[in-house]
Design a protein around this motif. Sequence first.
Motif, PDB file in Angstrom:
ATOM      1  N   SER A  44       0.829  -1.202   0.000  1.00 19.98           N
ATOM      2  CA  SER A  44       0.000   0.000   0.000  1.00 19.98           C
ATOM      3  C   SER A  44       0.867   1.256   0.000  1.00 19.98           C
ATOM      4  O   SER A  44       0.626   2.205  -0.762  1.00 19.98           O
ATOM      5  CB  SER A  44      -0.920  -0.021   1.233  1.00 19.98           C
ATOM      6  N   ARG A  75       1.192   4.194  -2.889  1.00 17.15           N
ATOM      7  CA  ARG A  75       1.036   5.621  -2.561  1.00 17.15           C
ATOM      8  C   ARG A  75       2.261   6.418  -3.000  1.00 17.15           C
ATOM      9  O   ARG A  75       2.146   7.512  -3.558  1.00 17.15           O
ATOM     10  CB  ARG A  75       0.834   5.781  -1.049  1.00 17.15           C
ATOM     11  N   TYR A 100      -2.701  -1.630 -10.453  1.00 13.31           N
ATOM     12  CA  TYR A 100      -2.997  -0.408  -9.699  1.00 13.31           C
ATOM     13  C   TYR A 100      -2.748   0.790 -10.586  1.00 13.31           C
ATOM     14  O   TYR A 100      -1.987   0.725 -11.552  1.00 13.31           O
ATOM     15  CB  TYR A 100      -2.146  -0.321  -8.421  1.00 13.31           C
ATOM     16  N   SER A 136      -3.115   5.462 -10.271  1.00 15.80           N
ATOM     17  CA  SER A 136      -3.484   6.602  -9.442  1.00 15.80           C
ATOM     18  C   SER A 136      -4.505   7.472 -10.160  1.00 15.80           C
ATOM     19  O   SER A 136      -4.609   7.451 -11.394  1.00 15.80           O
ATOM     20  CB  SER A 136      -2.248   7.427  -9.086  1.00 15.80           C
ATOM     21  N   ALA A 142     -10.812   8.096  -5.487  1.00 14.90           N
ATOM     22  CA  ALA A 142     -10.324   6.732  -5.715  1.00 14.90           C
ATOM     23  C   ALA A 142     -11.480   5.792  -6.042  1.00 14.90           C
ATOM     24  O   ALA A 142     -11.671   4.749  -5.406  1.00 14.90           O
ATOM     25  CB  ALA A 142      -9.552   6.243  -4.487  1.00 14.90           C
ATOM     26  N   VAL A 156      -5.450   4.645  -6.151  1.00 14.17           N
ATOM     27  CA  VAL A 156      -5.093   5.568  -5.085  1.00 14.17           C
ATOM     28  C   VAL A 156      -5.362   6.995  -5.572  1.00 14.17           C
ATOM     29  O   VAL A 156      -4.971   7.367  -6.685  1.00 14.17           O
ATOM     30  CB  VAL A 156      -3.621   5.405  -4.644  1.00 14.17           C
ATOM     31  N   SER A 160      -0.986  11.497  -1.431  1.00 16.78           N
ATOM     32  CA  SER A 160      -1.899  10.368  -1.573  1.00 16.78           C
ATOM     33  C   SER A 160      -2.976  10.398  -0.507  1.00 16.78           C
ATOM     34  O   SER A 160      -2.734  10.799   0.639  1.00 16.78           O
ATOM     35  CB  SER A 160      -1.130   9.044  -1.518  1.00 16.78           C
ATOM     36  N   ASP A 180      -7.216   8.462  -0.289  1.00 16.84           N
ATOM     37  CA  ASP A 180      -7.913   7.174  -0.237  1.00 16.84           C
ATOM     38  C   ASP A 180      -7.260   6.158  -1.175  1.00 16.84           C
ATOM     39  O   ASP A 180      -6.822   6.500  -2.282  1.00 16.84           O
ATOM     40  CB  ASP A 180      -9.382   7.353  -0.632  1.00 16.84           C
ATOM     41  N   LEU A 181      -7.254   4.920  -0.726  1.00 16.75           N
ATOM     42  CA  LEU A 181      -6.781   3.815  -1.548  1.00 16.75           C
ATOM     43  C   LEU A 181      -7.852   2.730  -1.519  1.00 16.75           C
ATOM     44  O   LEU A 181      -8.255   2.285  -0.441  1.00 16.75           O
ATOM     45  CB  LEU A 181      -5.441   3.290  -1.034  1.00 16.75           C
ATOM     46  N   THR A 182      -8.345   2.344  -2.680  1.00 19.45           N
ATOM     47  CA  THR A 182      -9.443   1.386  -2.760  1.00 19.45           C
ATOM     48  C   THR A 182      -9.066   0.266  -3.731  1.00 19.45           C
ATOM     49  O   THR A 182      -8.114   0.389  -4.501  1.00 19.45           O
ATOM     50  CB  THR A 182     -10.736   2.059  -3.259  1.00 19.45           C
TER      51      THR A 182
END
Lengths: 137, 95
Positions: A9, A13, A84, A86, A92, A111, A118, A120-122
């Motif tokens: 994670s 980011r 992934y 961004s 996100a 992200v 950075s 929210d990361l989903t």
Amino acid sequence: MILLPDSASMAIRSEGERSYPNECCGALLGEMDESGARAISEILPIDNGRETEERYHRFVIGPDDFMAAEKTARELGLGVIGFYHSHPDHPAVPSDYDRDHALPWYSYVIVAVESGVSGDLTSWELDADRSQFIKEL
Amino acid sequence: MPVTIQIPTALRVFTDKKPEIQADGATVAEAIADFASSYPDIKRHLYDEDGTLRSFINIYLGDTNIKNLGGLETPLKDGDTLMLVPAIAGGSGPR
């Protein structure tokens, strides 16, 4: 279910912040057990293949880079579990463009990067009928 | 012409989890069609409504994208290996 360790994670980011104001992208390497749970071991950053002027809101991982990612995963005894990217200055959540270009089964981690930081990361998986993304993280 | 088709992880849900499938065809198009006929659930992910191979599905013969060979009409020989390779794309929206 997806298990994304803090190290992965944080790496995503970091990639998102480093690439800002452009989108970063890469592969998620890991394993999936019999129940379908995915455990990500590491990420593999991949250069955004889109034209320079489009990278602020688009990414592409071309077939050569995809093959290279599969090869790297096999050499590590892992698989490509997902990808992934961004969303610079954007939530996100998957866009319609994301859904139109997604494949079932993969996990898609997004992200958000707001003003270079950075947020929210989903993670999402495309429904089998391609109609929607299911949030998994 | 018996050939092997390597399946990317994401599409193995349609091939009973098999990473490789044996197919038959004198050209790439024939081999892919033979493979798809054996696993019909995969067809909608390979072909669009017009029966054209989807743009994000790439096919490699060995290490070479068939776009750099003869496309779908590239001839095959016994023991060739094809690999289905998707391109991955996305982005934050129409801004």
